[in-house]
Design a protein around this motif. Structure first.
Motif, PDB file in Angstrom:
ATOM      1  N   GLN A  53      12.105  24.986   4.761  1.00 14.26           N
ATOM      2  CA  GLN A  53      11.714  25.837   3.631  1.00 14.26           C
ATOM      3  C   GLN A  53      12.934  26.254   2.804  1.00 14.26           C
ATOM      4  OE1 GLN A  53       8.578  26.247   2.714  1.00 14.26           O
ATOM      5  NE2 GLN A  53       8.022  25.003   4.485  1.00 14.26           N
ATOM      6  N   VAL A  54      14.048  26.529   3.472  1.00 10.41           N
ATOM      7  CA  VAL A  54      15.280  26.861   2.748  1.00 10.41           C
ATOM      8  C   VAL A  54      15.683  25.681   1.864  1.00 10.41           C
ATOM      9  CG1 VAL A  54      17.765  27.273   3.020  1.00 10.41           C
ATOM     10  CG2 VAL A  54      16.122  28.593   4.383  1.00 10.41           C
ATOM     11  N   ALA A  55      15.624  24.480   2.421  1.00  2.67           N
ATOM     12  CA  ALA A  55      15.965  23.289   1.630  1.00  2.67           C
ATOM     13  C   ALA A  55      15.020  23.117   0.451  1.00  2.67           C
ATOM     14  CB  ALA A  55      15.947  22.045   2.518  1.00  2.67           C
ATOM     15  N   TRP A  56      13.767  23.536   0.618  1.00  5.91           N
ATOM     16  CA  TRP A  56      12.771  23.485  -0.452  1.00  5.91           C
ATOM     17  C   TRP A  56      12.966  24.630  -1.446  1.00  5.91           C
ATOM     18  CZ3 TRP A  56       8.305  21.645   2.984  1.00  5.91           C
ATOM     19  CH2 TRP A  56       7.722  20.490   2.454  1.00  5.91           C
ATOM     20  N   ARG A  57      13.864  25.538  -1.119  1.00  5.36           N
ATOM     21  CA  ARG A  57      14.127  26.732  -1.921  1.00  5.36           C
ATOM     22  C   ARG A  57      12.938  27.695  -1.926  1.00  5.36           C
ATOM     23  NH1 ARG A  57      18.809  24.938  -3.620  1.00  5.36           N
ATOM     24  NH2 ARG A  57      19.287  23.363  -5.117  1.00  5.36           N
ATOM     25  N   ASP A  58      12.223  27.718  -0.817  1.00  5.38           N
ATOM     26  CA  ASP A  58      11.103  28.644  -0.648  1.00  5.38           C
ATOM     27  C   ASP A  58      11.524  29.689   0.387  1.00  5.38           C
ATOM     28  OD1 ASP A  58       8.765  30.045  -0.268  1.00  5.38           O
ATOM     29  OD2 ASP A  58       7.508  28.282   0.057  1.00  5.38           O
ATOM     30  N   ASP A  59      12.348  30.635  -0.069  1.00  7.74           N
ATOM     31  CA  ASP A  59      12.902  31.621   0.851  1.00  7.74           C
ATOM     32  C   ASP A  59      11.857  32.595   1.375  1.00  7.74           C
ATOM     33  OD1 ASP A  59      15.822  31.154   1.208  1.00  7.74           O
ATOM     34  OD2 ASP A  59      15.740  31.149  -0.978  1.00  7.74           O
ATOM     35  N   ILE A  60      10.794  32.828   0.638  1.00 10.44           N
ATOM     36  CA  ILE A  60       9.742  33.728   1.128  1.00 10.44           C
ATOM     37  C   ILE A  60       9.107  33.119   2.378  1.00 10.44           C
ATOM     38  CG2 ILE A  60       7.478  34.721   0.595  1.00 10.44           C
ATOM     39  CD1 ILE A  60       8.484  34.948  -2.344  1.00 10.44           C
ATOM     40  N   GLU A  61       8.736  31.855   2.299  1.00  7.67           N
ATOM     41  CA  GLU A  61       8.161  31.171   3.463  1.00  7.67           C
ATOM     42  C   GLU A  61       9.198  31.047   4.574  1.00  7.67           C
ATOM     43  OE1 GLU A  61       5.268  29.332   5.786  1.00  7.67           O
ATOM     44  OE2 GLU A  61       5.001  30.316   3.855  1.00  7.67           O
ATOM     45  N   ALA A  62      10.440  30.788   4.217  1.00  6.82           N
ATOM     46  CA  ALA A  62      11.499  30.667   5.226  1.00  6.82           C
ATOM     47  C   ALA A  62      11.637  31.961   6.012  1.00  6.82           C
ATOM     48  CB  ALA A  62      12.820  30.298   4.567  1.00  6.82           C
ATOM     49  N   ILE A  63      11.613  33.091   5.337  1.00 10.21           N
ATOM     50  CA  ILE A  63      11.740  34.382   6.020  1.00 10.21           C
ATOM     51  C   ILE A  63      10.596  34.567   7.012  1.00 10.21           C
ATOM     52  CG2 ILE A  63      11.588  36.889   5.682  1.00 10.21           C
ATOM     53  CD1 ILE A  63      13.238  36.397   3.057  1.00 10.21           C
ATOM     54  N   ALA A  87      19.165  36.826   6.547  1.00 10.83           N
ATOM     55  CA  ALA A  87      19.908  37.597   5.543  1.00 10.83           C
ATOM     56  C   ALA A  87      20.208  36.740   4.320  1.00 10.83           C
ATOM     57  CB  ALA A  87      21.207  38.133   6.152  1.00 10.83           C
ATOM     58  N   LEU A  88      20.612  35.501   4.534  1.00  8.10           N
ATOM     59  CA  LEU A  88      20.920  34.627   3.399  1.00  8.10           C
ATOM     60  C   LEU A  88      19.677  34.388   2.538  1.00  8.10           C
ATOM     61  CD1 LEU A  88      23.318  32.010   5.034  1.00  8.10           C
ATOM     62  CD2 LEU A  88      23.908  34.069   3.725  1.00  8.10           C
ATOM     63  N   SER A  89      18.523  34.240   3.167  1.00  5.92           N
ATOM     64  CA  SER A  89      17.284  34.085   2.388  1.00  5.92           C
ATOM     65  C   SER A  89      16.999  35.340   1.581  1.00  5.92           C
ATOM     66  CB  SER A  89      16.103  33.755   3.310  1.00  5.92           C
ATOM     67  OG  SER A  89      16.188  32.424   3.759  1.00  5.92           O
ATOM     68  N   HIS A  90      17.196  36.507   2.192  1.00  2.00           N
ATOM     69  CA  HIS A  90      16.977  37.763   1.450  1.00  2.00           C
ATOM     70  C   HIS A  90      17.980  37.894   0.286  1.00  2.00           C
ATOM     71  CE1 HIS A  90      13.777  39.707   3.661  1.00  2.00           C
ATOM     72  NE2 HIS A  90      14.374  39.425   4.804  1.00  2.00           N
ATOM     73  N   ILE A  91      19.202  37.447   0.490  1.00  2.00           N
ATOM     74  CA  ILE A  91      20.200  37.501  -0.585  1.00  2.00           C
ATOM     75  C   ILE A  91      19.755  36.617  -1.746  1.00  2.00           C
ATOM     76  CG2 ILE A  91      22.542  36.763  -1.222  1.00  2.00           C
ATOM     77  CD1 ILE A  91      23.437  37.914   1.533  1.00  2.00           C
ATOM     78  N   ARG A  92      19.296  35.415  -1.448  1.00  2.00           N
ATOM     79  CA  ARG A  92      18.834  34.525  -2.519  1.00  2.00           C
ATOM     80  C   ARG A  92      17.648  35.130  -3.281  1.00  2.00           C
ATOM     81  NH1 ARG A  92      20.513  30.744   1.385  1.00  2.00           N
ATOM     82  NH2 ARG A  92      18.445  30.669   2.336  1.00  2.00           N
ATOM     83  N   LEU A  93      16.878  35.980  -2.608  1.00  2.00           N
ATOM     84  CA  LEU A  93      15.747  36.657  -3.251  1.00  2.00           C
ATOM     85  C   LEU A  93      16.164  37.998  -3.875  1.00  2.00           C
ATOM     86  CD1 LEU A  93      13.025  35.984  -0.536  1.00  2.00           C
ATOM     87  CD2 LEU A  93      13.125  34.974  -2.839  1.00  2.00           C
ATOM     88  N   GLU A  94      17.454  38.323  -3.773  1.00  2.00           N
ATOM     89  CA  GLU A  94      18.020  39.572  -4.296  1.00  2.00           C
ATOM     90  C   GLU A  94      17.385  40.796  -3.649  1.00  2.00           C
ATOM     91  OE1 GLU A  94      18.085  39.464  -8.579  1.00  2.00           O
ATOM     92  OE2 GLU A  94      19.192  37.574  -8.591  1.00  2.00           O
TER      93      GLU A  94
END
Length: 165
Positions: A53-63, A87-94
């Motif tokens: 999911q991170v590679a897909w840039r879907d950080d919500i699903e990744a979290i 944490a990195l996914s949350h950072i990308r989502l601000e």
């Protein structure tokens, strides 16, 4: 060629990881789902599906998947590493506060943790606190690729604090 589900599950996880590395994300996710059907450890499957999911840039699903991996447990990575990836996914989502909470659970001091705590603070208008984290990151020795970013953000904080010298 696997003779039992345990070996099939292991082979499918490795296949999923290879497909992820090759950028073949839909196939990677399908292989990991199939690994789950063969009895692979659910926490491990969720960890790797989160990485897809991170590679897909879907950080919500990744979290969500990282959270499931935390709840189910996995011996593929430490709990601290899971918190760091979340944490990195949350950072990308601000989502600075959520990112900070996971960074604080991500283990001992490291340049990467200090840097990302600084990023959370600078984006939450706490340049003074962020500066301390960027200084710590420099002391802990960031990777060569990250040194320029640490210095940039440190300079930004100094500007915000009107410490022009």
């Amino acid at each position: 060629l696997s003779t039992d589900d345990r070996h099939r599950a292991d082979a499918l996880i490795q296949t999923g990881l290879c497909l992820l590395a090759a950028g073949r994300l839909p196939e990677a996710d399908r292989a990991l789902v199939d690994a789950s059907r063969c009895g692979a450890a659910p926490g491990t499957v969720n960890l790797h599906r989160a990485r897809v999911q991170v590679a897909w840039r879907d950080d919500i699903e990744a979290i969500d998947r990282f959270q499931e991996a935390l709840e189910l447990g996995t011996d593929a990575v430490s709990t601290e590493d899971l918190h760091f990836e979340m944490a990195l996914s949350h950072i990308r989502l601000e989502e600075w506060n959520d990112a900070r909470a996971h960074l604080e659970l991500s283990g001992g001091p490291s340049a990467a943790v200090a840097f990302n705590l600084g990023v959370c603070d600078v984006n939450s208008d706490h340049a003074d606190r962020a500066l301390g984290h960027f200084d710590a990151a420099l002391e802990l020795g960031p990777a060569d690729d990250d040194l320029g970013r640490v210095r940039f953000f440190r300079g930004f904080c100094l500007k915000e604090l009107e410490r022009y010298d």
